[in-house]
Design a protein around this motif. Structure first.
Motif, PDB file in Angstrom:
ATOM      1  N   GLN A  27     -30.735 -16.488  21.032  1.00 45.61           N
ATOM      2  CA  GLN A  27     -32.014 -15.718  21.538  1.00 45.61           C
ATOM      3  C   GLN A  27     -33.042 -16.419  20.603  1.00 45.61           C
ATOM      4  N   VAL A  28     -34.196 -16.817  20.951  1.00 43.74           N
ATOM      5  CA  VAL A  28     -35.333 -17.141  20.127  1.00 43.74           C
ATOM      6  C   VAL A  28     -36.240 -16.187  19.761  1.00 43.74           C
ATOM      7  N   SER A  29     -36.595 -15.996  18.600  1.00 41.64           N
ATOM      8  CA  SER A  29     -37.402 -15.011  18.106  1.00 41.64           C
ATOM      9  C   SER A  29     -38.796 -14.893  18.732  1.00 41.64           C
ATOM     10  N   SER A  30     -39.535 -13.754  18.639  1.00 41.78           N
ATOM     11  CA  SER A  30     -40.803 -13.944  19.282  1.00 41.78           C
ATOM     12  C   SER A  30     -41.820 -13.109  18.579  1.00 41.78           C
ATOM     13  N   HIS A  31     -43.202 -13.549  18.454  1.00 42.28           N
ATOM     14  CA  HIS A  31     -44.243 -12.860  17.850  1.00 42.28           C
ATOM     15  C   HIS A  31     -45.480 -13.303  18.479  1.00 42.28           C
ATOM     16  N   ASN A  32     -45.303 -13.073  19.878  1.00 40.59           N
ATOM     17  CA  ASN A  32     -46.522 -13.551  20.469  1.00 40.59           C
ATOM     18  C   ASN A  32     -47.444 -14.756  20.230  1.00 40.59           C
ATOM     19  N   GLY A  48     -24.357 -25.060  27.472  1.00 44.90           N
ATOM     20  CA  GLY A  48     -25.007 -25.160  28.849  1.00 44.90           C
ATOM     21  C   GLY A  48     -23.979 -24.886  30.116  1.00 44.90           C
ATOM     22  N   ASP A  49     -22.938 -24.204  29.466  1.00 46.65           N
ATOM     23  CA  ASP A  49     -22.019 -23.893  30.553  1.00 46.65           C
ATOM     24  C   ASP A  49     -21.930 -22.559  31.255  1.00 46.65           C
ATOM     25  N   PRO A  53     -30.151 -20.637  30.968  1.00 45.07           N
ATOM     26  CA  PRO A  53     -30.462 -22.054  30.859  1.00 45.07           C
ATOM     27  C   PRO A  53     -29.807 -22.653  29.598  1.00 45.07           C
ATOM     28  N   GLN A  54     -29.664 -23.760  29.575  1.00 48.10           N
ATOM     29  CA  GLN A  54     -29.132 -24.571  28.109  1.00 48.10           C
ATOM     30  C   GLN A  54     -30.192 -24.538  27.442  1.00 48.10           C
ATOM     31  N   PHE A  93     -35.851 -12.758  32.584  1.00 46.94           N
ATOM     32  CA  PHE A  93     -36.646 -13.146  31.765  1.00 46.94           C
ATOM     33  C   PHE A  93     -36.522 -14.476  31.026  1.00 46.94           C
ATOM     34  N   SER A  94     -35.193 -14.679  30.897  1.00 44.68           N
ATOM     35  CA  SER A  94     -34.721 -16.159  30.053  1.00 44.68           C
ATOM     36  C   SER A  94     -35.023 -17.176  31.422  1.00 44.68           C
TER      37      SER A  94
END
Ligand SMILES: [Zn+2]
Length: 302
Positions: free
Chosen positions: A215-220, A238-239, A244-245, A279-280
């Motif tokens: 998961q990618v971090s988030s800070h707006n 990607g499997d 998504p990959q 969401f992703s």
């Protein structure tokens, strides 16, 4: 780095003011310049070997703690960090990050060094030309005040940047040469490479554990290139049937503050996986867990 900068500063002041035209003078000056650049390379290498390893290990330690605490793997034995970090994949991983950091940094130094050497060569040429003219003025062949102007404009452009402390040059993707000062450039590369180290630590840990989702971090963020990834979950291989990959991993650009972390499908499933998938994949802008998440189009530049 401060010593190196000061050494180069002195040399640039000399270049800006000297009327020397002898080869010995310029050869020595160029040798000194090369020495300073070599020192900068060595200093960065020492930094990279220390800090990147530390940052990488720190990241793996944090991820492993999360893994060991996770109830998703009650059948899995506790993995001790000290043994885990000694595996080949982490050894290779750290070496690769150090190498790519050195490559990135050295590229800027090498191009900068070439530019500064070019500045000295042009200045020498101008001084030699002026020396010849001065002789002819003295012989009465040329009027007083005649100056040698060949290449002066190019030389002055480089000199101006060098006098601003810009000893590093990077050719950007449009082929434009940009000059940076050592401090700013070093900090930028260092920050970015530590992010690379963290990402490599996470990816290699995932590989070692047979885990696939990150998961990618988030800070707006307001940075367009990062917005499309922020907070989302991706599959490294990607499997994965739902996520998504991961085509790009943080850092997405120099000075990027994003990072990635391992997430477990088992945990998501227990919480209800659909909101994460929606969401992703971009079906919704509602972040499944983070209340402070602002939809991208509602973010305002300050
Ligand atoms: Zn970013």
């Amino acid at each position: 780095m401060r010593l190196i900068t000061r050494g180069l500063e002195k040399i640039i002041t000399t270049v800006a003011t000297t009327t020397e035209h002898t080869t010995t003078f310029w050869v020595k000056l160029q040798r000194d310049i090369r020495k300073h650049y070599a020192e900068a390379r060595r200093a960065f290498e020492g930094w990279a070997e220390r800090e990147i390893v530390q940052w990488y290990d720190r990241t793996v330690r944090v991820v492993l703690k999360k893994v060991n605490r996770s109830t998703a793997f009650s059948d899995r034995k506790h993995i001790p960090f000290n043994r885990f970090i000694r595996s080949n994949i982490h050894g290779q991983g750290k070496k690769a990050v150090i190498q790519s950091a050195l490559n990135a940094y050295t590229a800027g130094l090498n191009t900068g060094e070439k530019e500064i050497i070019r500045l000295t060569a042009l200045t020498q040429q101008i001084n030699v030309g002026q020396h010849e003219i001065d002789k002819r003025i003295a012989d009465g062949e040329l009027p007083d005040g005649t100056t040698f102007d060949v290449n002066k404009q190019i030389r002055n452009e480089i000199l101006k940047k060098a006098e601003d402390g810009k000893y590093i040059a990077v050719i950007d993707k449009n082929g434009v040469k940009r000059m940076y000062n050592i401090k700013g450039y070093t900090e930028m590369v260092a920050r970015t490479e530590l992010r690379e180290a963290a990402t490599a630590g996470v990816v290699n840990t995932a590989a070692e554990l047979g885990s696939d989702l990150i998961q990618v971090s988030s800070h707006n963020t307001l940075t367009p290139i990062c917005q499309q990834f922020e907070g989302k979950i991706f599959s490294l291989s990607g499997d994965d049937p739902d996520f998504p990959q991961a085509t790009l991993l943080a850092p997405f650009h120099p000075n990027c503050l994003h990072s990635i972390t391992i997430v477990f499908r088992e945990v998501l499933e227990r919480r209800g996986i659909q909101p994460y998938i929606d969401f992703s994949t971009g079906k919704t802008e509602a972040h499944p867990t983070r209340e402070s998440h602002i939809p991208v189009r509602k973010r305002k530049k300050k």
